[in-house]
Design an enzyme around this catalytic site. Structure first.
Site, PDB file in Angstrom:
ATOM      1  N   ARG A 142     105.720 -83.567 -47.921  1.00 54.11           N
ATOM      2  CA  ARG A 142     106.468 -82.787 -48.898  1.00 54.11           C
ATOM      3  C   ARG A 142     106.448 -83.471 -50.264  1.00 54.11           C
ATOM      4  O   ARG A 142     106.354 -84.694 -50.355  1.00 54.11           O
ATOM      5  CB  ARG A 142     107.922 -82.629 -48.442  1.00 54.11           C
ATOM      6  N   HIS A 164     107.132 -72.622 -36.535  1.00 54.59           N
ATOM      7  CA  HIS A 164     108.432 -72.784 -37.191  1.00 54.59           C
ATOM      8  C   HIS A 164     109.563 -72.291 -36.311  1.00 54.59           C
ATOM      9  O   HIS A 164     109.645 -71.131 -35.952  1.00 54.59           O
ATOM     10  CB  HIS A 164     108.531 -72.125 -38.578  1.00 54.59           C
ATOM     11  N   HIS A 189     109.863 -85.173 -38.005  1.00 53.10           N
ATOM     12  CA  HIS A 189     111.242 -85.635 -37.794  1.00 53.10           C
ATOM     13  C   HIS A 189     111.349 -86.939 -37.036  1.00 53.10           C
ATOM     14  O   HIS A 189     112.442 -87.493 -36.906  1.00 53.10           O
ATOM     15  CB  HIS A 189     112.079 -84.485 -37.221  1.00 53.10           C
ATOM     16  N   THR A 206     111.292 -75.238 -44.399  1.00 51.96           N
ATOM     17  CA  THR A 206     110.480 -74.186 -44.996  1.00 51.96           C
ATOM     18  C   THR A 206     111.170 -72.834 -44.818  1.00 51.96           C
ATOM     19  O   THR A 206     111.583 -72.508 -43.697  1.00 51.96           O
ATOM     20  CB  THR A 206     109.091 -74.158 -44.341  1.00 51.96           C
ATOM     21  N   GLU A 262     100.095 -80.388 -43.663  1.00 53.53           N
ATOM     22  CA  GLU A 262     100.803 -79.302 -44.354  1.00 53.53           C
ATOM     23  C   GLU A 262     101.119 -79.771 -45.766  1.00 53.53           C
ATOM     24  O   GLU A 262     101.597 -80.898 -45.964  1.00 53.53           O
ATOM     25  CB  GLU A 262     102.085 -78.950 -43.614  1.00 53.53           C
ATOM     26  N   ASN A 312     104.221 -81.476 -34.534  1.00 53.05           N
ATOM     27  CA  ASN A 312     104.619 -81.883 -35.884  1.00 53.05           C
ATOM     28  C   ASN A 312     105.559 -83.071 -35.768  1.00 53.05           C
ATOM     29  O   ASN A 312     106.610 -82.968 -35.127  1.00 53.05           O
ATOM     30  CB  ASN A 312     105.314 -80.704 -36.577  1.00 53.05           C
ATOM     31  N   GLU A 363      98.627 -69.377 -40.403  1.00 50.28           N
ATOM     32  CA  GLU A 363      99.708 -69.711 -39.474  1.00 50.28           C
ATOM     33  C   GLU A 363     100.855 -68.761 -39.767  1.00 50.28           C
ATOM     34  O   GLU A 363     101.382 -68.753 -40.881  1.00 50.28           O
ATOM     35  CB  GLU A 363     100.154 -71.170 -39.615  1.00 50.28           C
ATOM     36  N   HIS A 381     103.793 -82.868 -42.519  1.00 52.97           N
ATOM     37  CA  HIS A 381     104.095 -82.118 -43.730  1.00 52.97           C
ATOM     38  C   HIS A 381     104.435 -83.118 -44.829  1.00 52.97           C
ATOM     39  O   HIS A 381     105.536 -83.656 -44.875  1.00 52.97           O
ATOM     40  CB  HIS A 381     105.265 -81.172 -43.474  1.00 52.97           C
ATOM     41  N   ARG A 416     110.701 -86.446 -48.272  1.00 50.69           N
ATOM     42  CA  ARG A 416     111.961 -86.661 -47.544  1.00 50.69           C
ATOM     43  C   ARG A 416     111.715 -87.260 -46.158  1.00 50.69           C
ATOM     44  O   ARG A 416     112.577 -87.884 -45.597  1.00 50.69           O
ATOM     45  CB  ARG A 416     112.731 -85.360 -47.426  1.00 50.69           C
TER      46      ARG A 416
HETATM   47  C1  LIG Z   1     105.753 -75.066 -42.455  1.00 50.96           C
HETATM   48  C2  LIG Z   1     106.763 -75.294 -41.407  1.00 50.96           C
HETATM   49  O1  LIG Z   1     107.402 -74.403 -40.933  1.00 50.96           O
HETATM   50  C3  LIG Z   1     106.965 -76.647 -40.900  1.00 50.96           C
HETATM   51  O2  LIG Z   1     105.808 -77.146 -40.436  1.00 50.96           O
HETATM   52  C4  LIG Z   1     107.474 -77.553 -41.963  1.00 50.96           C
HETATM   53  O3  LIG Z   1     107.064 -78.850 -41.705  1.00 50.96           O
HETATM   54  C5  LIG Z   1     108.964 -77.467 -41.973  1.00 50.96           C
HETATM   55  O4  LIG Z   1     109.429 -78.421 -42.872  1.00 50.96           O
HETATM   56  P1  LIG Z   1     110.298 -79.631 -42.283  1.00 50.96           P
HETATM   57  O5  LIG Z   1     109.464 -80.311 -41.245  1.00 50.96           O
HETATM   58  O6  LIG Z   1     110.571 -80.455 -43.518  1.00 50.96           O
HETATM   59  O7  LIG Z   1     111.509 -78.990 -41.681  1.00 50.96           O
HETATM   60  N1  LIG Z   2     104.258 -75.133 -39.131  1.00 54.77           N
HETATM   61  C1  LIG Z   2     105.298 -75.281 -38.146  1.00 54.77           C
HETATM   62  C2  LIG Z   2     105.432 -76.719 -37.760  1.00 54.77           C
HETATM   63  O1  LIG Z   2     104.556 -77.522 -38.002  1.00 54.77           O
HETATM   64  C3  LIG Z   2     106.640 -77.169 -37.076  1.00 54.77           C
HETATM   65  O2  LIG Z   2     107.758 -76.389 -37.416  1.00 54.77           O
HETATM   66  P1  LIG Z   2     109.117 -76.764 -36.638  1.00 54.77           P
HETATM   67  O3  LIG Z   2     108.819 -76.660 -35.160  1.00 54.77           O
HETATM   68  O4  LIG Z   2     109.477 -78.175 -37.038  1.00 54.77           O
HETATM   69  O5  LIG Z   2     110.116 -75.741 -37.105  1.00 54.77           O
END
Ligand SMILES: CC(=O)[C@@H](O)[C@H](O)COP(=O)(O)O
Ligand SMILES: NCC(=O)COP(=O)(O)O
Length: 253
Positions: free
Chosen positions: A54, A200, A19, A110, A79, A16, A160, A52, A58
């Site tokens: 959103r 997560h 960030h 999340t 996402e 993911n 998931e 993600h 953000r």
């Molecule tokens: C759904 C989940 O748990 C994450 O993939 C999500 O992306 C968390 O959101 P942030 O990346 O904004 O923290």
């Molecule tokens: N769905 C979880 C994800 O994509 C990443 O979550 P995190 O490792 O950033 O908490």
């Protein structure tokens, strides 16, 4: 070369890159390049890239999703909230995967999983629309029996499991309890013919026990991996996370 799966289903890693975008958004610059981060993660061994988008934008922007999906060289897991806006975007861009995730404006990240049981028709309609667009659609849900059952009734082919409570546990007893919840939920979903992913809050230190749950075949990991990349670089961070996952998977008998 060790078979990292001991003959079990291989465990896929979705990185993911939210960030990476957080760092860019902090100053409104064009760098760091999120699409370049996605390609770097793939070259380092990721199986897919999660973004993600959103509602409050953000971090990941619409242009990020467009750039990564239309490049066509990276399998993308989008996402998204269960909204018409996001369904329209998914329908237009057609990422390989999508994952329906609950969103609250004020949340830091999340919090809980999607309440499938409480909105079954809406979830079923959204899944139908995503399936109709040729998208592999997952539901991001808590490891709860009723939510797993509801996911099956909604026609989910993928879920998931939210591993946040496991990741946030501060005592061994609580961590053990949360791991048992995830283990039971994974077995229940698998028995319903649903493919099981998880994510997560996973880190190199806590991912092993999740990786050792046989029915889980994909982990989506972002925040901790990107934090690792600050010190070791993204290439090394992906490789280190993969190594921690493989070590956990080898614990499978
Ligand atoms: C759904 C989940 O748990 C994450 O993939 C999500 O992306 C968390 O959101 P942030 O990346 O904004 O923290
Ligand atoms: N769905 C979880 C994800 O994509 C990443 O979550 P995190 O490792 O950033 O908490």
């Amino acid at each position: 070369m060790n078979d990292s799966t001991n003959g079990h289903a291989p465990l896929r890693l979705g990185v993911n890159v939210d960030h990476v975008a957080t760092l860019r958004q902090a100053r409104g610059t064009h760098y760091p390049d999120v699409a370049y981060a996605a390609r770097t993660a793939m070259a380092a061994g990721a199986d897919s890239i999660t973004v993600h988008l959103r509602e409050d934008r953000r971090h990941i922007q619409d242009a990020d999703v467009e750039a990564i999906v239309t490049a066509g060289d990276v399998p993308v897991n989008l996402e998204m909230a269960l909204t018409e806006e996001m369904l329209d975007i998914a329908d237009r861009l057609k990422p390989r995967d999508a994952c329906l995730v609950p969103e609250k404006r004020e949340e830091l990240t999340t919090e809980g999983g999607l309440d499938v049981a409480g909105q079954l028709d809406a979830v079923r309609d959204a899944l139908d629309r995503l399936h109709g667009a040729g998208i592999q659609a997952a539901l991001f849900i808590d490891p709860e029996h009723d939510q797993i059952e509801a996911a099956g009734r909604a026609g989910a082919r993928f879920i998931e499991l939210h591993t946040g409570a496991y990741a946030d546990a501060t005592h061994d007893d609580e961590r053990k309890h949360q791991l048992e919840r995830i283990t039971e939920a994974a077995a229940q979903a698998h028995d319903l013919g649903i493919e099981v992913h998880a994510g997560h809050g996973l880190t190199r230190d806590n991912v092993g026990a999740i990786a050792a749950i046989e029915q889980i075949v994909e982990l989506n990991i972002g925040h901790a991996l990107i934090a690792d990349a600050v010190f070791m670089g993204l290439n090394e961070a992906v490789k280190e996370m993969r190594a921690a996952m493989d070590a956990g998977r080898r614990a499978l008998r």
